[in-house]
Structures are given as C-alpha cells and as structure tokens.
Design a protein around this motif. Structure first.
Motif, PDB file in Angstrom:
ATOM      1  N   LEU A   1       0.831  -1.207   0.000  1.00  0.00           N
ATOM      2  CA  LEU A   1       0.000   0.000   0.000  1.00  0.00           C
ATOM      3  C   LEU A   1       0.863   1.254   0.000  1.00  0.00           C
ATOM      4  N   LEU A   2       1.960   1.204   0.751  1.00  0.00           N
ATOM      5  CA  LEU A   2       2.870   2.338   0.808  1.00  0.00           C
ATOM      6  C   LEU A   2       3.484   2.605  -0.564  1.00  0.00           C
ATOM      7  N   PHE A   3       3.897   1.550  -1.269  1.00  0.00           N
ATOM      8  CA  PHE A   3       4.471   1.720  -2.597  1.00  0.00           C
ATOM      9  C   PHE A   3       3.443   2.261  -3.592  1.00  0.00           C
ATOM     10  N   ILE A   4       2.214   1.793  -3.505  1.00  0.00           N
ATOM     11  CA  ILE A   4       1.157   2.297  -4.388  1.00  0.00           C
ATOM     12  C   ILE A   4       0.912   3.777  -4.107  1.00  0.00           C
ATOM     13  N   GLY A   5       0.804   4.127  -2.836  1.00  0.00           N
ATOM     14  CA  GLY A   5       0.608   5.530  -2.470  1.00  0.00           C
ATOM     15  C   GLY A   5       1.770   6.404  -2.920  1.00  0.00           C
ATOM     16  N   LEU A   6       2.986   5.883  -2.791  1.00  0.00           N
ATOM     17  CA  LEU A   6       4.169   6.618  -3.244  1.00  0.00           C
ATOM     18  C   LEU A   6       4.115   6.824  -4.756  1.00  0.00           C
ATOM     19  N   GLY A   7       3.675   5.805  -5.477  1.00  0.00           N
ATOM     20  CA  GLY A   7       3.555   5.923  -6.935  1.00  0.00           C
ATOM     21  C   GLY A   7       2.548   6.986  -7.335  1.00  0.00           C
ATOM     22  N   VAL A   8       1.411   7.005  -6.672  1.00  0.00           N
ATOM     23  CA  VAL A   8       0.405   8.027  -6.960  1.00  0.00           C
ATOM     24  C   VAL A   8       0.953   9.408  -6.627  1.00  0.00           C
TER      25      VAL A   8
END
Length: 93
Positions: free
Chosen positions: A77-84
């Motif tokens: 989830l952290l990586f997805i949020g960072l990508g966004v």
C-alpha cells in the motif's frame, strides 16, 4: 441487465462511474472549445481540465486502495501511495 449489475463490485462501479463522468467532461470541454472558436477561451477550458484529471485520478485510486487495504500488505500500500504521489508531483512540478 439487473443481474449483471448485481454481480459487479460497488467499488468497481464507482471507479468506472467516475471515469465515465470524467470522459463526459472531457468531451464537453472539446465541444466548448469548438463552439467558442477562440484560443484564449480554449486555454481557459483546458485549464479547468487540468484540475479535473488529477482529481478523478486521486478519487479512483482512493476507492481502489480503500477496498484493497485488507487484502494487501502495508508495504505494498505504501508503494502504491508513493507511486500516486510521484505521478501527482510530476503533473504539478
């Protein structure tokens, strides 16, 4: 037809609905640009679209992440949020 809608996930329907609304706004803006037939007014319409696109992106990603939160790990989830966040940073900087 009702059976088909009953099989769809509400989150998916929400995300698709937001994208459909966004597409309708884009098409409406293109029609307005053609109607106005003025570069300055077309740029003003385009400036409004610069707000709509990222807003829809954030909303659809938020709906998806909220529904996936219990299925995937916190680090993913952290990586997805960072990508966004990086996408938004790239748009605005």
């Amino acid at each position: 037809m009702r059976r088909w809608f009953a099989l769809l996930d509400t989150a998916v329907m929400s995300m698709a609905g937001l994208r459909l609304i966004s597409g309708l706004i884009e098409v409406s803006a293109a029609i307005l640009m053609l109607i106005f037939n003025d570069v300055r007014k077309a740029m003003a319409v385009n400036a409004v679209l610069a707000i709509v696109g990222p807003t829809v992106l954030i909303l659809t990603m938020s709906i998806g992440l909220i529904n996936l939160a219990d299925e995937i790990s916190f680090s993913k989830l952290l990586f997805i949020g960072l990508g966004v966040g990086l996408i938004l940073f790239g748009i605005y900087k």
